[in-house]
Design a protein around this motif. Structure first.
Motif, PDB file in Angstrom:
ATOM      1  N   THR A  39     -31.466  15.013  20.132  1.00 61.35           N
ATOM      2  CA  THR A  39     -32.835  14.785  20.686  1.00 61.35           C
ATOM      3  C   THR A  39     -33.732  16.227  20.087  1.00 61.35           C
ATOM      4  O   THR A  39     -34.935  16.354  19.300  1.00 61.35           O
ATOM      5  N   ALA A  40     -33.312  16.961  20.779  1.00 61.38           N
ATOM      6  CA  ALA A  40     -33.843  18.741  20.651  1.00 61.38           C
ATOM      7  C   ALA A  40     -33.483  19.102  19.340  1.00 61.38           C
ATOM      8  O   ALA A  40     -34.574  19.817  18.249  1.00 61.38           O
ATOM      9  N   PHE A  41     -32.537  18.460  17.819  1.00 61.98           N
ATOM     10  CA  PHE A  41     -31.743  18.619  16.617  1.00 61.98           C
ATOM     11  C   PHE A  41     -32.464  18.115  15.911  1.00 61.98           C
ATOM     12  O   PHE A  41     -31.722  17.896  14.693  1.00 61.98           O
ATOM     13  N   GLY A  42     -32.274  16.062  16.066  1.00 63.71           N
ATOM     14  CA  GLY A  42     -32.831  15.366  15.393  1.00 63.71           C
ATOM     15  C   GLY A  42     -33.026  15.458  13.480  1.00 63.71           C
ATOM     16  O   GLY A  42     -33.170  15.283  13.045  1.00 63.71           O
ATOM     17  N   GLY A  43     -34.666  16.051  14.373  1.00 65.85           N
ATOM     18  CA  GLY A  43     -36.096  15.672  14.288  1.00 65.85           C
ATOM     19  C   GLY A  43     -35.773  16.919  13.003  1.00 65.85           C
ATOM     20  O   GLY A  43     -36.219  16.486  11.381  1.00 65.85           O
ATOM     21  N   GLY A  44     -35.870  18.209  12.848  1.00 68.37           N
ATOM     22  CA  GLY A  44     -35.585  19.050  12.026  1.00 68.37           C
ATOM     23  C   GLY A  44     -33.591  18.570  10.986  1.00 68.37           C
ATOM     24  O   GLY A  44     -34.395  19.015   9.897  1.00 68.37           O
ATOM     25  N   ALA A  45     -32.966  18.266  11.600  1.00 65.53           N
ATOM     26  CA  ALA A  45     -31.884  18.153  10.371  1.00 65.53           C
ATOM     27  C   ALA A  45     -32.660  16.471   9.735  1.00 65.53           C
ATOM     28  O   ALA A  45     -31.677  17.497   7.950  1.00 65.53           O
ATOM     29  N   VAL A  46     -33.275  15.816  10.082  1.00 72.48           N
ATOM     30  CA  VAL A  46     -33.530  14.772   8.972  1.00 72.48           C
ATOM     31  C   VAL A  46     -35.078  15.651   7.943  1.00 72.48           C
ATOM     32  O   VAL A  46     -34.533  15.208   7.379  1.00 72.48           O
ATOM     33  N   GLY A 129     -36.083  13.564  16.027  1.00 64.34           N
ATOM     34  CA  GLY A 129     -35.624  13.503  17.299  1.00 64.34           C
ATOM     35  C   GLY A 129     -35.420  12.443  18.464  1.00 64.34           C
ATOM     36  O   GLY A 129     -34.459  11.832  18.887  1.00 64.34           O
ATOM     37  N   GLY A 130     -37.045  12.178  19.164  1.00 64.30           N
ATOM     38  CA  GLY A 130     -37.248  10.791  19.747  1.00 64.30           C
ATOM     39  C   GLY A 130     -36.551   9.818  19.196  1.00 64.30           C
ATOM     40  O   GLY A 130     -35.978   9.131  20.264  1.00 64.30           O
ATOM     41  N   ILE A 131     -36.794   9.075  18.426  1.00 61.08           N
ATOM     42  CA  ILE A 131     -36.811   7.411  17.026  1.00 61.08           C
ATOM     43  C   ILE A 131     -35.120   8.077  17.113  1.00 61.08           C
ATOM     44  O   ILE A 131     -34.608   6.686  18.004  1.00 61.08           O
ATOM     45  N   ILE A 132     -34.570   9.068  16.787  1.00 61.28           N
ATOM     46  CA  ILE A 132     -32.383   8.672  17.170  1.00 61.28           C
ATOM     47  C   ILE A 132     -32.175   8.853  18.528  1.00 61.28           C
ATOM     48  O   ILE A 132     -31.220   7.605  18.971  1.00 61.28           O
ATOM     49  N   ARG A 133     -33.019   9.472  19.327  1.00 55.49           N
ATOM     50  CA  ARG A 133     -33.073   9.024  20.888  1.00 55.49           C
ATOM     51  C   ARG A 133     -32.182   7.831  21.395  1.00 55.49           C
ATOM     52  O   ARG A 133     -32.470   7.277  22.077  1.00 55.49           O
ATOM     53  N   ASP A 134     -33.948   7.090  21.196  1.00 57.49           N
ATOM     54  CA  ASP A 134     -34.469   6.296  21.455  1.00 57.49           C
ATOM     55  C   ASP A 134     -32.912   4.932  20.908  1.00 57.49           C
ATOM     56  O   ASP A 134     -32.918   4.255  21.831  1.00 57.49           O
ATOM     57  N   VAL A 135     -32.452   5.223  19.624  1.00 51.98           N
ATOM     58  CA  VAL A 135     -31.734   3.891  19.001  1.00 51.98           C
ATOM     59  C   VAL A 135     -30.433   4.050  20.045  1.00 51.98           C
ATOM     60  O   VAL A 135     -30.043   3.423  20.131  1.00 51.98           O
ATOM     61  N   LEU A 136     -29.870   5.275  19.603  1.00 50.34           N
ATOM     62  CA  LEU A 136     -28.766   5.482  20.658  1.00 50.34           C
ATOM     63  C   LEU A 136     -29.425   4.999  21.683  1.00 50.34           C
ATOM     64  O   LEU A 136     -28.060   4.371  22.786  1.00 50.34           O
TER      65      LEU A 136
END
Length: 203
Positions: A39-46, A129-136
């Motif tokens: 959640t913390a780093f997913g948005g920046g990575a994408v 990051g929030g999108i990835i968090r919710d999916v997982l």
């Protein structure tokens, strides 16, 4: 300086948000750390992948990784009642969205990208990051529901792309405004238009 401050704020806020969601869906300690970090780093990575920034830049943030790990550890050790109180108003999610939206917009603006790219960078950094968090966590991403969420990140990107927020104090004000708008929209139930299609029954 603004970049670093927003980076720390967003990392802490989204690490807390991810850890709380993980605990709500009863993930174990590894799952809690994983969801908090993603959640913390997913948005920046994408964002880096989609606007052509080398992904290895993500791994050059050791202090932020340490901050996120410490934050998740603290949340994991807190009493359940305290964790429930922390989730009230979705405040930490709103802080993370606001901080990373402004930071993502700044990043694209500093690279002289067009305004649509700046808005996209703000949106994906703030909400990715929030999108990835919710999916997982096997939940419907709030970004794609009628609740006003992604719009605020895009608004931050638009304001930065238009050159209306360049000085440090302007960027901090923008962060505060986006944060207040997100909290207000959540508390007051503001919604974007939604249309559903009912599946027809076959004879």
């Amino acid at each position: 300086m603004v970049w670093d401050v927003l980076n720390v704020i967003g990392t802490i806020a989204f690490a807390i948000s991810g850890a709380i969601i993980a605990m709500e869906v009863k993930y174990d300690i590894i799952g809690t750390y994983a969801l908090g970090m993603i959640t913390a780093f997913g948005g920046g990575a994408v964002r880096n992948l989609l606007i052509g920034i080398p992904i290895e830049n993500l791994w050059q943030q050791t202090p932020l990784f340490i901050i996120a790990l410490i934050t998740i550890t603290i949340v994991f050790l807190l009493p359940a009642e305290t964790v429930h109180r922390m989730k009230k108003w979705n405040l930490f999610d709103a802080i993370g969205l606001s901080a990373f939206a402004v930071q993502g917009g700044m990043h694209a603006y500093s690279n002289d990208l067009p305004i649509l790219a700046i808005m996209f960078s703000a949106a994906i950094t703030g909400a990715g990051g929030g999108i990835i968090r919710d999916v997982l966590a096997q939940q419907k991403p709030i970004v794609f529901q009628k609740e006003v969420y992604l719009f605020w990140a895009m608004l931050a990107g638009f304001i930065i792309g238009m050159g209306w927020a360049e000085k440090p104090y302007q960027l901090y004000i923008l962060f505060g405004v986006i944060l207040v708008l997100r909290v207000m929209s959540y508390r007051l139930g503001w919604c974007l238009p939604i249309r559903t299609v009912t599946k027809l029954q076959e004879n």
